[in-house]
Design an enzyme around this catalytic site. Structure first.
Site, PDB file in Angstrom:
ATOM      1  N   LYS A 191       0.842  -1.199   0.000  1.00 30.58           N
ATOM      2  CA  LYS A 191       0.000   0.000   0.000  1.00 30.58           C
ATOM      3  C   LYS A 191       0.874   1.245   0.000  1.00 30.58           C
ATOM      4  O   LYS A 191       1.536   1.535   0.990  1.00 30.58           O
ATOM      5  CB  LYS A 191      -0.924   0.049   1.223  1.00 30.58           C
ATOM      6  CG  LYS A 191      -1.964   1.163   1.061  1.00 30.58           C
ATOM      7  CD  LYS A 191      -2.599   1.599   2.356  1.00 30.58           C
ATOM      8  CE  LYS A 191      -1.780   2.634   3.085  1.00 30.58           C
ATOM      9  NZ  LYS A 191      -1.697   3.932   2.391  1.00 30.58           N
ATOM     10  N   GLU A 265      10.178   0.993  10.374  1.00 23.71           N
ATOM     11  CA  GLU A 265      11.211   2.007  10.118  1.00 23.71           C
ATOM     12  C   GLU A 265      10.522   3.344  10.301  1.00 23.71           C
ATOM     13  O   GLU A 265       9.659   3.713   9.524  1.00 23.71           O
ATOM     14  CB  GLU A 265      11.770   1.808   8.716  1.00 23.71           C
ATOM     15  CG  GLU A 265      13.115   2.456   8.532  1.00 23.71           C
ATOM     16  CD  GLU A 265      12.990   3.828   7.928  1.00 23.71           C
ATOM     17  OE1 GLU A 265      12.851   4.795   8.716  1.00 23.71           O
ATOM     18  OE2 GLU A 265      12.992   3.948   6.706  1.00 23.71           O
ATOM     19  N   CYS A 299      13.403  10.600   6.597  1.00 29.27           N
ATOM     20  CA  CYS A 299      13.372  10.157   7.994  1.00 29.27           C
ATOM     21  C   CYS A 299      14.758  10.204   8.638  1.00 29.27           C
ATOM     22  O   CYS A 299      14.876  10.405   9.832  1.00 29.27           O
ATOM     23  CB  CYS A 299      12.760   8.778   8.114  1.00 29.27           C
ATOM     24  SG  CYS A 299      13.381   7.636   6.893  1.00 29.27           S
ATOM     25  N   GLU A 396      10.693  15.751  15.281  1.00 27.45           N
ATOM     26  CA  GLU A 396      10.986  15.598  13.862  1.00 27.45           C
ATOM     27  C   GLU A 396      10.128  16.593  13.083  1.00 27.45           C
ATOM     28  O   GLU A 396       8.900  16.574  13.183  1.00 27.45           O
ATOM     29  CB  GLU A 396      10.654  14.167  13.425  1.00 27.45           C
ATOM     30  CG  GLU A 396      11.001  13.894  11.989  1.00 27.45           C
ATOM     31  CD  GLU A 396      10.707  12.458  11.572  1.00 27.45           C
ATOM     32  OE1 GLU A 396       9.710  11.892  12.040  1.00 27.45           O
ATOM     33  OE2 GLU A 396      11.494  11.905  10.784  1.00 27.45           O
TER      34      GLU A 396
HETATM   35  P1  ADP Z   1       4.095  10.033   7.231  1.00 28.48           P
HETATM   36  O1  ADP Z   1       2.878  10.706   6.672  1.00 28.48           O
HETATM   37  O2  ADP Z   1       4.805  10.803   8.254  1.00 28.48           O
HETATM   38  O3  ADP Z   1       4.982   9.397   6.223  1.00 28.48           O
HETATM   39  P2  ADP Z   1       2.294   8.023   8.259  1.00 28.48           P
HETATM   40  O4  ADP Z   1       2.719   7.066   9.283  1.00 28.48           O
HETATM   41  O5  ADP Z   1       1.118   8.873   8.525  1.00 28.48           O
HETATM   42  O6  ADP Z   1       3.604   8.818   8.017  1.00 28.48           O
HETATM   43  O7  ADP Z   1       2.039   7.302   6.895  1.00 28.48           O
HETATM   44  C1  ADP Z   1       2.811   6.225   6.416  1.00 28.48           C
HETATM   45  C2  ADP Z   1       1.912   5.181   5.783  1.00 28.48           C
HETATM   46  O8  ADP Z   1       1.095   4.576   6.783  1.00 28.48           O
HETATM   47  C3  ADP Z   1       0.967   5.714   4.742  1.00 28.48           C
HETATM   48  O9  ADP Z   1       0.911   4.765   3.690  1.00 28.48           O
HETATM   49  C4  ADP Z   1      -0.349   5.801   5.478  1.00 28.48           C
HETATM   50  O10 ADP Z   1      -1.469   5.704   4.636  1.00 28.48           O
HETATM   51  C5  ADP Z   1      -0.268   4.595   6.380  1.00 28.48           C
HETATM   52  N1  ADP Z   1      -1.105   4.640   7.589  1.00 28.48           N
HETATM   53  C6  ADP Z   1      -1.582   5.722   8.246  1.00 28.48           C
HETATM   54  N2  ADP Z   1      -2.310   5.358   9.332  1.00 28.48           N
HETATM   55  C7  ADP Z   1      -2.273   4.008   9.378  1.00 28.48           C
HETATM   56  C8  ADP Z   1      -2.800   3.012  10.265  1.00 28.48           C
HETATM   57  N3  ADP Z   1      -3.510   3.346  11.340  1.00 28.48           N
HETATM   58  N4  ADP Z   1      -2.535   1.721  10.023  1.00 28.48           N
HETATM   59  C9  ADP Z   1      -1.782   1.370   8.958  1.00 28.48           C
HETATM   60  N5  ADP Z   1      -1.269   2.240   8.081  1.00 28.48           N
HETATM   61  C10 ADP Z   1      -1.507   3.544   8.274  1.00 28.48           C
END
Ligand code: ADP
Length: 803
Positions: A191, A265, A299, A396
């Site tokens: 995803k 990560e 990151c 961050e």
């Molecule tokens: P950032 O936006 O800082 O990169 P996020 O952790 O919000 O970090 O997003 C990283 C990925 O995790 C994206 O693909 C996002 O759609 C997904 N994501 C966000 N919330 C969830 C969740 N509760 N469970 C699984 N995946 C999620």
């Protein structure tokens, strides 16, 4: 019209835009509307959302928000494809990975342009860094597929990998996830982040084009809800996640007790340390790469400059001069250094944190030029006069904002560098190789770049220490995330000396509720205390618990440890951190000495085992003999668990060094009270960790009998701390403890789930048994490399050479 002399006079850059025509044509071919790519084909578009070009705010295409049903379909497709993919064999998979690498190279320009359109990163970066690294990753892992049988003997794929990636390096993170999973025989459901779905969809098309079997790679788009559904799906065997620490925590909790393998990560606040003998011109370019690469949305961005006092003012001046010359603007312009921020929400977050920095009294500096008015841009920003504890020094920012602090001595630099809950990367600059190599092991970070920064390669592992997560991507160390031991290799049942039926019924009753039998006073020889900081100490509660022998008589008592005892034990373990710096030779010597002293008291231990467990004397002798052999094994391993030197394609050596995790909590097996105790506490100790151990709850006396052996064996105090008492309760306290760096748990299914769930607080690494027994008497399953791997984390130190 500008005249030629005027051009020469100003030497200004003209526009040099990369054509977007082929990318637009690709989007048009899809009517700018995408379904999911599942089972080797496109699904019909579902509920759609926009994906926007951050450089101008215009909609590029609409992509599908995958529903839980879609997630299920993708997992089913991956499941159907997995046996065939594994059965293809290493060479078969290698050919496919090689074909993918070639396809990425063939379509490199299209991939780069789509990436820059969707993400806003300069084309120079997507074209020269991201996409070549993607190809390199598939080439490198084609090799691991080919060599898997030889390099990972006895291992098999985990199964179905659910992979969730962020928006900052959409294609590169895809490659980091997909290549090792496929190489080792897994199939995947990936995803991408909701802001940047397009290159993953284009990649899915390439998979189809190269003839990758249907269902091996499935790409589903959507936001966090889709991610959460993928994490929750029972058909997924492994979750690999890159993203925020917040979401990483949610995923740790969601997967607790499910048996899903997990790698995370997460965020970072990486130090960029400049010693006063560094080459400042290189340093300035280093800072550009550290914090203005990808607009700082990295990151491992070097977001904290720590400069030695003598050179700090000069560095600041040079940096400001360089910042004036950075070019911000259209990401598709080949002469642009800084592109657009991913989305308004990120821009707001950056602005808020910058305001906070000013409120907190730090001095803000930005170049005089202004950003384009269209699209989401933010100028490169430098903060000076920053207090180490202030928000902008700790949080961050994920944007082009760097803070600068100064230090006096190397020791102070290390302290400041490690003054963060993160531990992803660090960069250090000095012309003195002795100093650099002295500092590198002291930094708590998964990657340490000496005189370079933000360099990545498929052959080197990348991943965090502490709250930056666990697991590695790249290098041989990264493959372990996608494999498990093939069934029937010394694991499985607890073995022929597993507790018998009598033992089992009493184990259920629990140590805290003894059978209703009056203790025979004469049988109580003494009350064992706790062993904390090398001393026998009374439990804080003032209470003790009876321990019963095979006949149900009270054979002795042990202290009833509580929260305060655990706190003291963890403190003692921290105070013994010098053990990590002891030479491996010394650690080996100490373990041999423990063996020698245990051998001298062999008969006592044999008698104790026979009395408590009701097994024969012969069986007791066998357990003690195995325990001695295990001591020798880990004494042997202590100085033989070597690292590697990775072949990264730059002029540098990359040292992959296994390092101890720190303070480890170990909940030892119930069965095999002596052998199980040693089998699970020795590997961490041999690797330089310090340990707080909870011994067998039923037969803790085998551990408490060891106190005197330990006392006479030169084991420094605090290296091994032993707390007896209510195991599950104490285990929960350890799992939630923020100063425990890692935890092993051998026990029940419920206890395993609880440990994983509670570990989310500081994201400590866990290794739990999920109720499965281990053949502790086996030289294959009961000891060896997997224990050492779980007791260490790999740090990659990059050392360039040449002029
Ligand atoms: P950032 O936006 O800082 O990169 P996020 O952790 O919000 O970090 O997003 C990283 C990925 O995790 C994206 O693909 C996002 O759609 C997904 N994501 C966000 N919330 C969830 C969740 N509760 N469970 C699984 N995946 C999620």
């Amino acid at each position: 019209m500008t005249s030629i002399p005027e051009i020469f006079a100003s030497m200004a850059y003209g526009p040099a835009p990369e054509s977007t025509k082929p990318a637009e044509a690709w989007l048009e071919r899809h009517d700018r509307t995408f379904g999911l790519h599942v089972g080797g084909a496109w699904t019909d578009p579902g509920e759609l959302f926009d994906t926007v070009n951050p450089a101008n705010g215009r909609v590029l295409a609409r992509v599908t928000q995958a529903s839980p049903t879609d997630v299920d379909r993708a997992v089913v497709a991956a499941r159907a494809a997995q046996p065939g993919w594994w059965a293809l064999g290493g060479h078969g998979r290698a050919r496919h990975l090689y074909a993918l690498a070639r396809a990425v190279q063939r379509h490199a320009r299209l991939l780069s342009v789509v990436e820059s359109l969707d993400n806003g990163k300069p084309i120079r970066e997507s074209r020269d860094i991201d996409v070549p690294l993607v190809a390199r990753h598939f080439y490198h892992h084609a090799g691991w597929a080919q060599l898997m049988d030889r390099e990972l003997p006895g291992m098999e794929p985990v199964g179905i990998a659910g992979q969730i990636i962020p928006w900052n390096f959409p294609l590169l993170m895809l490659a980091w996830k997909i290549a090792p999973a496929l190489a080792t025989g897994n199939t995947v459901v990936l995803k991408p982040a909701e802001f940047t779905s397009l290159t993953a969809l284009l990649f899915a098309e390439l998979c189809e084009e190269t003839g990758l079997p249907a269902g091996v790679v499935n790409v589903i788009t959507g936001d966090g809800r889709t991610g959460a559904a993928l994490v929750a799906h029972p058909g997924v065997d492994k979750i690999a996640f890159t993203g925020s620490t917040e979401v990483g925590r949610l995923i740790r909790v969601a997967t607790a007790g499910t048996g899903k393998k997990l790698s995370l990560e997460l965020g970072g606040k990486s130090p960029f340390i400049v010693f006063d003998d560094a080459d400042l011109d290189s340093v300035v370019e280093g800072v550009v790469d550290a914090i203005w690469f990808n607009q700082g949305q990295v990151c491992c961005a070097g977001s904290r400059i720590l400069a030695q006092e003598g050179i700090a003012p000069r560095l600041e001046e040079k940096l400001k001069a360089r910042m004036e010359t950075l070019r911000i603007g259209d990401p598709l312009d080949k002469a642009v250094d800084i592109g657009a921020i991913i989305a308004p929400v990120q821009l707001d977050k950056i602005r808020e944190l910058v305001e906070k920095g000013e409120e907190e009294g730090a001095q803000l500096w930005q170049p005089v030029w202004s950003c384009p008015s269209e699209g989401y841009f933010y100028p490169p920003t430098l903060f000076t006069g920053v207090a180490p504890a202030s928000t902008i020094a700790q949080v961050e920012i994920f944007g082009p904002v760097v803070v600068m602090m100064s230090f006096r001595t190397p020791a102070e630099a290390v302290e400041l560098a490690n003054n963060t809950r993160y531990g992803l990367a660090a960069s250090l600059w000095s012309e003195n190789i002795n100093l650099a190599l002295d500092i590198a092991p002291k930094l708590k970070a998964g990657s340490v770049w000496i005189n370079c920064t933000n360099v990545f390669d498929a052959a080197a592992g990348f991943g965090g220490y502490r709250e930056s997560g666990f697991g590695r991507e790249g290098g041989k160390e990264g493959l372990w995330e996608y494999v498990k031991a093939a069934e029937g290799r010394g694991r499985g049942d607890a073995g022929k000396y597993a507790p018998d039926a009598v033992g089992k019924s009493r184990a259920k009753a629990g140590a805290a509720s003894p059978p209703p039998r009056l203790p025979a006073a004469a049988a109580i020889d003494r009350t064992s205390k706790l062993y904390i900081g090398g001393a026998q100490v009374r439990p804080d509660s003032g209470y003790s618990l009876p321990v019963h022998d095979a006949a149900g008589r009270v054979a002795g008592e042990v202290g009833q440890g509580n929260r305060k005892d655990i706190r003291n034990a963890v403190e003692a373990a921290h105070a013994a951190s010098g053990w990590a710096r002891a030479t491996a030779h010394l650690r080996a010597q100490v373990l041999y000495y423990v063996a020698e002293n245990l051998a001298a008291r062999r008969d006592e231990f044999v008698a104790r085992l026979a009395n408590l467990t009701g097994r024969s004397k012969k069986q007791g002798q066998e357990e003690v003999a195995l325990a001695l052999s295990r001591l020798f094994s880990y004494a042997a391993w202590a100085d033989k668990w070597d690292g590697r030197v990775h072949h990264t394609p730059y002029r540098n050596v990359t040292l992959a060094m296994p390092e101890p995790l720190g303070v480890m909590a170990v909940v030892c097996p119930e069965e095999w009270p002596l052998l199980g105790f040693l089998s699970t506490t020795l590997p961490p100790i041999a690797m330089g960790n310090t340990v707080v151990a909870l011994p067998s709850g039923r037969w803790p006396l085998l551990a408490t009998d060891l106190y005197q052996v330990l006392d006479t064996s030169d084991l420094p105090k605090g290296v091994l701390n032993i707390v007896t008492g209510p195991r599950e309760e104490l285990a929960a306290i350890l799992a939630a403890h923020d100063d425990v760096d890692a935890m092993w748990y051998w026990g029940t299914v419920e206890g395993s789930a609880e440990v994983e769930r509670l570990s989310a607080g500081n994201l400590k690494q866990t290794w739990v048994s999920h109720g499965r027994g281990v053949r502790w008497d086996s030289g294959v399953g009961g000891e060896g490399e997997r224990f050492l791997r779980h007791a260490t984390q790999v740090k990659n130190v990059w050392v360039p050479y040449g002029e």
